[in-house]
Scaffold this active site. Structure first.
Site, short mmCIF file in Angstrom:
data_model
loop_
_atom_site.label_atom_id
_atom_site.label_comp_id
_atom_site.label_asym_id
_atom_site.label_seq_id
_atom_site.Cartn_x
_atom_site.Cartn_y
_atom_site.Cartn_z
CG LEU A 102 -44.45 28.22 -3.32
CD1 LEU A 102 -46.35 28.13 -4.62
CD2 LEU A 102 -46.29 27.95 -1.97
CG ASN A 116 -41.84 31.78 -10.11
OD1 ASN A 116 -42.30 32.26 -10.55
ND2 ASN A 116 -40.87 31.85 -10.61
CG HIS A 118 -36.58 33.65 -11.97
ND1 HIS A 118 -36.24 34.27 -10.90
CD2 HIS A 118 -34.95 33.71 -13.25
CE1 HIS A 118 -35.49 34.44 -10.88
NE2 HIS A 118 -34.36 34.49 -11.79
CG ASP A 150 -39.26 22.28 -10.27
OD1 ASP A 150 -39.46 23.00 -9.23
OD2 ASP A 150 -38.69 21.16 -10.64
CD GLU A 151 -41.68 18.54 -3.85
OE1 GLU A 151 -40.89 18.21 -3.98
OE2 GLU A 151 -42.33 18.13 -4.79
N GLY A 152 -38.26 23.16 -6.54
CA GLY A 152 -37.04 23.54 -6.09
C GLY A 152 -37.15 25.09 -6.78
CD GLU A 183 -40.47 39.81 -15.46
OE1 GLU A 183 -40.88 39.55 -14.72
OE2 GLU A 183 -39.37 39.90 -14.92
C1 GAR Z 1 -40.74 40.09 -11.56
O1 GAR Z 1 -39.23 40.84 -12.69
C2 GAR Z 1 -40.69 38.73 -11.58
O2 GAR Z 1 -40.20 38.17 -13.08
C3 GAR Z 1 -39.46 38.71 -10.49
O3 GAR Z 1 -39.74 39.60 -9.13
C4 GAR Z 1 -41.09 40.54 -10.56
C5 GAR Z 1 -42.22 40.67 -10.12
O4 GAR Z 1 -42.74 41.54 -10.95
N1 GAR Z 1 -39.85 37.35 -9.48
C6 GAR Z 1 -38.69 36.42 -8.97
O5 GAR Z 1 -38.00 36.93 -8.94
C7 GAR Z 1 -38.67 34.84 -8.66
N2 GAR Z 1 -37.84 34.49 -8.51
P1 GAR Z 1 -43.89 42.59 -10.37
O6 GAR Z 1 -44.38 42.43 -8.93
O7 GAR Z 1 -44.33 43.79 -10.41
O8 GAR Z 1 -44.80 41.28 -10.49
#
Ligand code: GAR
Length: 230
Positions: A102, A116, A118, A150-152, A183
């Site tokens: 973003l 977010n 990750h 953040d912006e990174g 997650e």
């Molecule tokens: C998840 O593992 C999330 O952490 C990752 O994408 C997947 C989405 O799964 N995100 C990234 O890698 C962001 N840098 P989902 O659509 O089943 O929630």
């Protein structure tokens, strides 16, 4: 729900998702069961085929698509994104598998009000294909991180992390599945901390009021009985 004071009304959450949306589902489920004091009020995707949109509609949540091909620049795309989030009176923006970086247009519109998730223990392995990178690097632990945006790319202050040990026979897919399980616990937990107003951000450091501490170290591979003191 923890013992902290309840909000007068549930925190209004906007979720941005590009794909399957299993994290969105975890948030929707936690909201429906009363596990979090938050409600998803809009789901926005940059991919019309994203299954996250179907999950939103099934839960009765407005699902909106905005495609980059309809905008002349990233900033113009982000201006529209902010408009939609504001139309739905979003208080917290949650990126859940949203595969776009973003611009400040969005970040400045929701300062310290964007999270977010990750699938690694940041700052290790930001970016894409991170389970394969973790396996190739030979780390003993990976996991997931919820952080302030953040912006990174995957760089903002860290709110909560879960550690997932690697198994000798792991593949990127098997590791991704175990990380995803975590997650689905961590994202609702982080949203609840936010809803309870327990998160304070100072520079890179996030403090969580009344959080417990962990005193036991994790060891992988686990020491066996012959190794002595453990
Ligand atoms: C998840 O593992 C999330 O952490 C990752 O994408 C997947 C989405 O799964 N995100 C990234 O890698 C962001 N840098 P989902 O659509 O089943 O929630």
């Amino acid at each position: 729900m923890s013992g902290a004071a309840r909000r007068e009304s549930p925190l209004r959450v906007g979720v941005l998702a590009s794909g399957n949306g299993s994290n969105l589902q975890a948030i929707l489920d936690a909201s429906a069961s009363g596990g979090i004091d938050a409600r998803v009020v809009v789901v926005i995707s940059d991919k019309p085929e994203a299954f996250a949109l179907a999950r939103a509609r099934r839960a009765g949540v407005p699902a909106v698509v905005i495609e980059k091909k309809n905008f002349a620049s990233r900033e113009k795309f982000d201006v529209r994104l902010v408009e939609i989030l504001r139309e739905h009176e979003v208080e917290l923006v949650c990126l859940a598998g949203f595969m776009r970086i973003l611009t400040p247009v969005v970040i400045n519109a929701f300062p310290q009000r964007m999270l977010n998730i990750h699938p690694s223990l940041l700052p290790a392995f930001p970016g894409l294909d991170v389970q394969r990178k973790a396996l190739e690097h030979g780390v003993r632990f990976s996991g997931c991180t919820v952080h302030v945006v953040d912006e990174g790319c995957d760089t903002g202050p860290i709110v909560i992390q879960a550690v997932v040990p690697l198994a000798p026979d792991d593949t990127p897919a098997s590791l991704a599945a175990r990380i995803l399980d975590q997650e689905h616990r961590m994202y609702p937990a982080a949203i609840q901390l936010f809803a309870e107003g327990r998160i304070e951000i100072e520079g890179r450091r996030v403090s969580v009021r009344d959080a417990g501490i962990i005193e036991t170290a994790l060891v992988n591979p686990p020491p066996d009985d012959r190794s002595g003191k453990n």
